[in-house]
Write a protein that holds these residues in place. Structure first.
Motif, short mmCIF file in Angstrom:
data_model
loop_
_atom_site.label_atom_id
_atom_site.label_comp_id
_atom_site.label_asym_id
_atom_site.label_seq_id
_atom_site.Cartn_x
_atom_site.Cartn_y
_atom_site.Cartn_z
N LEU A 1 0.82 -1.21 0.00
CA LEU A 1 0.00 0.00 0.00
C LEU A 1 0.86 1.26 0.00
O LEU A 1 0.56 2.23 -0.70
N LEU A 2 1.92 1.25 0.79
CA LEU A 2 2.79 2.43 0.85
C LEU A 2 3.49 2.68 -0.48
O LEU A 2 3.59 3.82 -0.95
N LEU A 3 3.95 1.60 -1.11
CA LEU A 3 4.63 1.75 -2.40
C LEU A 3 3.68 2.23 -3.49
O LEU A 3 4.09 2.95 -4.42
N ALA A 4 2.40 1.84 -3.37
CA ALA A 4 1.42 2.24 -4.39
C ALA A 4 1.00 3.70 -4.22
O ALA A 4 0.45 4.30 -5.15
N GLY A 5 1.25 4.29 -3.05
CA GLY A 5 1.00 5.71 -2.87
C GLY A 5 -0.35 6.06 -2.30
O GLY A 5 -1.24 6.53 -3.03
N VAL A 6 -0.54 5.87 -1.00
CA VAL A 6 -1.78 6.26 -0.33
C VAL A 6 -1.53 7.53 0.49
O VAL A 6 -0.39 7.90 0.77
N ASP A 7 -2.62 8.19 0.89
CA ASP A 7 -2.51 9.42 1.68
C ASP A 7 -2.52 9.15 3.18
O ASP A 7 -2.25 10.06 3.98
N GLY A 8 -2.86 7.95 3.55
CA GLY A 8 -2.89 7.57 4.96
C GLY A 8 -3.30 6.13 5.08
O GLY A 8 -3.60 5.46 4.08
N LEU A 9 -3.32 5.63 6.30
CA LEU A 9 -3.68 4.23 6.55
C LEU A 9 -4.91 4.16 7.45
O LEU A 9 -5.04 4.94 8.40
N LEU A 10 -5.78 3.21 7.15
CA LEU A 10 -6.95 2.94 7.99
C LEU A 10 -6.85 1.51 8.50
O LEU A 10 -6.96 0.55 7.74
N LEU A 11 -6.60 1.36 9.80
CA LEU A 11 -6.58 0.04 10.43
C LEU A 11 -7.94 -0.13 11.10
O LEU A 11 -8.24 0.54 12.09
N GLU A 12 -8.76 -1.00 10.56
CA GLU A 12 -10.15 -1.06 11.04
C GLU A 12 -10.60 -2.48 11.38
O GLU A 12 -10.03 -3.46 10.94
N THR A 13 -11.65 -2.52 12.21
CA THR A 13 -12.30 -3.75 12.65
C THR A 13 -11.32 -4.65 13.41
O THR A 13 -11.12 -5.81 13.07
N TYR A 14 -10.73 -4.11 14.43
CA TYR A 14 -9.84 -4.87 15.30
C TYR A 14 -10.56 -5.14 16.62
O TYR A 14 -10.79 -4.22 17.41
N TYR A 15 -10.90 -6.40 16.83
CA TYR A 15 -11.52 -6.81 18.09
C TYR A 15 -10.47 -7.06 19.17
O TYR A 15 -10.74 -6.92 20.35
N ASP A 16 -9.28 -7.45 18.74
CA ASP A 16 -8.21 -7.79 19.67
C ASP A 16 -7.25 -6.61 19.77
O ASP A 16 -6.56 -6.26 18.80
N LEU A 17 -7.20 -5.99 20.94
CA LEU A 17 -6.38 -4.80 21.12
C LEU A 17 -4.89 -5.10 20.94
O LEU A 17 -4.14 -4.28 20.40
N LYS A 18 -4.46 -6.27 21.38
CA LYS A 18 -3.05 -6.63 21.23
C LYS A 18 -2.66 -6.67 19.76
O LYS A 18 -1.57 -6.20 19.38
N GLU A 19 -3.53 -7.21 18.91
CA GLU A 19 -3.23 -7.25 17.48
C GLU A 19 -3.11 -5.83 16.92
O GLU A 19 -2.16 -5.52 16.18
N LEU A 20 -4.06 -4.97 17.29
CA LEU A 20 -4.03 -3.61 16.75
C LEU A 20 -2.79 -2.85 17.23
O LEU A 20 -2.15 -2.14 16.44
N GLU A 21 -2.45 -2.97 18.49
CA GLU A 21 -1.25 -2.30 19.00
C GLU A 21 -0.01 -2.80 18.27
O GLU A 21 0.91 -2.02 17.96
N THR A 22 0.02 -4.10 17.98
CA THR A 22 1.18 -4.69 17.31
C THR A 22 1.35 -4.13 15.90
O THR A 22 2.44 -3.67 15.52
N VAL A 23 0.28 -4.14 15.12
CA VAL A 23 0.39 -3.68 13.73
C VAL A 23 0.54 -2.16 13.65
O VAL A 23 1.22 -1.63 12.76
N LEU A 24 -0.09 -1.46 14.60
CA LEU A 24 0.05 0.00 14.63
C LEU A 24 1.49 0.40 14.87
O LEU A 24 2.02 1.32 14.21
N SER A 25 2.16 -0.29 15.77
CA SER A 25 3.57 0.05 16.05
C SER A 25 4.45 -0.22 14.84
O SER A 25 5.39 0.53 14.56
N ILE A 26 4.12 -1.29 14.09
CA ILE A 26 4.88 -1.57 12.87
C ILE A 26 4.66 -0.46 11.84
O ILE A 26 5.62 0.06 11.24
N ALA A 27 3.40 -0.10 11.64
CA ALA A 27 3.08 0.94 10.65
C ALA A 27 3.71 2.28 11.02
O ALA A 27 4.23 3.00 10.16
N ARG A 28 3.70 2.60 12.33
CA ARG A 28 4.24 3.89 12.76
C ARG A 28 5.73 3.98 12.50
O ARG A 28 6.26 5.07 12.17
#
Length: 621
Positions: free
Chosen positions: A130-157
């Protein structure tokens, strides 16, 4: 100007559902693959949302990751699908809207179904595309598991300075399924680097607003909300959402009042829902102060009518030698012989009667019904088996709540034989959960929480047994499974039937470090055919060649064969009680007279070992 800069003084409108529209058009396949095969269809949906007033649109990539695409055999097309999705969204957006690269959550109601390491690998691949294709931002959505979201958010950041939206999904108002309060979850997401934090999916405007009433305005991030149109209905084999756009129009101002600066739609929403939001909030400034409504604390109140009346089985077998007996519910509606057997076993002094859950995938009278009657009429403790095969998560929780309400507190969590081995090979095997997850679910009920994290208003008091199959190539691996089940909450174990003293010693040596007690399974053989069938055709049972040869000597002598089977079982009881405290007798074909005699025999052995002089009946055959 970035959309994050615009949000300092402006409420922005996001798009709505992609899958809902595709589904309504009759598409029922991998929606993300349509970026390649039907790009014009995706383009038109993007344009419809932009024309309705959306300032931001999201790429059609919610499930365009390795883990989800492999369901369709498309796991090698991650790059092509994501790149195509961004290209289509860019063509639609031109200079009228911003493009968000969407990445959806993988873990749902079963957070341990996918490892964090698998999620990391899959997420990174999609993120880079997605980053290589050129987006204006990222939407991480529909995360029921907070640990999963925190994990991927830290990677993206770490990988990008682009704005990131992080959205959780809730089962219950104001709280995540792991019981994390929504304010705490938002604080953690803001700390992990999210620029916008919010809610999407599962809840409609009503419950989403009730949640946002409890949310303080973030210190540095902004709030977002993407409500569902309504709860889905299932009509004529299709899902249908009934929420209308006018209802969304009425909820737009309340969302603004709760501090939301990015407002879009999720499941069931259409361009008309987005248009309603856009028209209602046009030129409206975001709020900068709000009054937070504190959530009232709930008190769990125990009621006396279903409290446990006796110590759990794992406590019993830790304190003394214990005998439990499996007596299968009948396949037919006549229960006379079953209750005769249950009464005879009670007279033999057993600690519990165990009731299988449609063993070998063959329908029988429901074990919870017989368990309730056994306890009510005889005062005998029932141990109810629960399989993962026959019920989905909803059914399993309802079943467990019913068992507890009936005062049936001892359960055995098992996977269950697949449907194809039984009377109805065309029936579905559900397997929403594994036995590990079922054990965890039951233990969570003991904390007063459903698997979704909702409060039950009372704690259950289940004692949970786990199944143990020692007849595998590597006993060490079987023991590892025991250890894993203990980590999930198993209190004790019940083994498959064992047919050799050598195997008993091997099991003892391999499990000596395990504190959870083990009931050793012993099943009296009734004939040579019975022995050969069990050994060759029944999963999880192996009988030594020497035992099969002993039974073969009485191939044409049924009574003698039965007596030989009893002698084999008695010698195994002798050996087992030298090593273990628990004996689990399995009654073949409702031949309860066999397990009655073995129950008396086990008591005599126990008395001999302890020096007690309890009166015990001699051979009853």
């Amino acid at each position: 100007m970035s959309f994050l800069k615009k949000m300092e003084n402006q409420i922005l409108i996001a798009d709505g559902a992609m899958g809902t529209l595709l589904y309504s058009y009759g598409t029922d396949c991998c929606f993300e693959e349509l970026n390649l095969s039907e790009p014009e269809q995706i383009l038109n949906i993007h344009k419809a949302y932009i024309n309705a007033g959306a300032d931001l649109i999201q790429t059609n990539t919610y499930a365009a990751n390795y883990l989800k695409l492999q369901r369709y055999g498309l796991e090698d097309s991650v790059k092509e699908i994501n790149s195509a999705a961004v290209k289509v969204a860019r063509n639609a957006a031109q200079d009228k809207a911003y493009v968000l690269g969407t990445i959806g959550g993988n873990r749902g109601i079963k957070p341990h179904s996918i490892s964090i390491e698998e999620i990391k690998r899959s997420f990174r691949e999609q993120l880079y595309c997605l980053l290589l294709a050129g987006v204006d931002g990222l939407l991480l959505e529909t995360y029921y598991d907070l640990k999963e979201l925190e994990t991927v958010l830290s990677i993206a950041r770490r990988e990008t300075a682009l704005p990131i939206i992080a959205q959780v999904s809730l089962q219950e108002t104001g709280i995540l399924q792991d019981r994390t309060p929504i304010n705490e979850a938002f604080e953690r997401l803001e700390l992990a680097g999210a620029d916008i934090i919010g809610l999407n999916c599962r809840l409609g405007p009503h419950h989403m607003l009730l949640t946002l009433e409890q949310v303080a305005l973030p210190k540095h991030a902004y709030l977002s909300a993407y409500p569902n149109a309504s709860l889905p209905a299932y009509v004529d084999g299709k899902f249908h959402y009934e929420g209308d756009a006018e209802y969304f129009r009425k909820s737009a101002q309340p969302f603004r009042e709760q501090g939301v600066r990015l407002l879009g739609g999720c499941c069931g929403t259409t361009p008309e829902h987005v248009r309603a939001f856009a028209e209602e909030l046009k030129d409206k400034a975001p709020v900068t102060n709000k009054i937070v409504k504190l959530k009232e604390k709930k008190i769990i109140v125990e009621t006396a009518i279903v409290k446990r009346e006796e110590p759990p089985l794992d406590h019993v077998v830790k304190q003394r030698r214990s005998v439990i007996v499996e007596l299968d519910p009948p396949r037919k509606l006549n229960t006379g012989k079953f209750f005769e057997g249950a009464k005879a076993l009670q007279d033999a002094g057993i600690d519990a009667i165990t009731l299988a859950d449609n063993s070998l995938a063959t329908p029988r009278i429901a074990n919870e019904a017989l368990g309730h009657l056994v306890k009510q009429k005889l005062g005998l403790r029932p141990l109810i088996h629960i399989t993962c095969r026959d019920r989905n998560i909803i059914g399993l929780q309802s079943h467990l709540m019913g068992l507890y309400t009936l005062g049936l507190h001892d359960v055995l969590a098992v996977t269950g034989d697949p449907a194809r081995v039984g009377d109805f090979p065309g029936a579905s095997s559900v397997y929403d959960m594994s036995s590990f997850e079922l054990i965890q679910m039951i233990k969570q009920l003991n904390e007063g929480l459903s698997i979704s994290g909702k409060e039950l208003g009372q704690k259950t008091a289940f004692s949970v047994g786990g199944a143990f199959n020692p007849h595998v190539r590597s006993l060490d691996k079987a023991v590892k499974r025991l250890e894993k089940k203990i980590a999930c909450g198993a209190d004790y174990f019940i083994s498959q039937p064992v047919f050799s003293e050598e195997k008993l010693i091997e099991i003892h040596d391999a499990t000596e470090h395990i504190e959870a007690p083990i009931y050793i399974g012993i099943m009296p053989l009734i004939s040579s055919k019975n022995a050969e069938y069990l050994h060759n055709e029944v999963p999880g049972i192996k009988i030594s060649e020497s035992i099969r040869e002993r039974m073969a000597r009485f191939k044409d002598l049924p009574a003698d064969a039965s007596r030989e089977g009893l002698e084999i079982s008695k010698s195994l009881i002798d050996a087992a009680l030298e090593l273990f405290n628990g004996i689990y007798l399995i009654t073949p074909f409702l031949r309860y007279e066999l397990t009655v005699e073995l129950s008396y025999y086990a008591r005599r052995h126990h008395n001999a070992l302890t020096g007690r002089n309890d009166h015990v009946q001699t051979n009853i055959l």
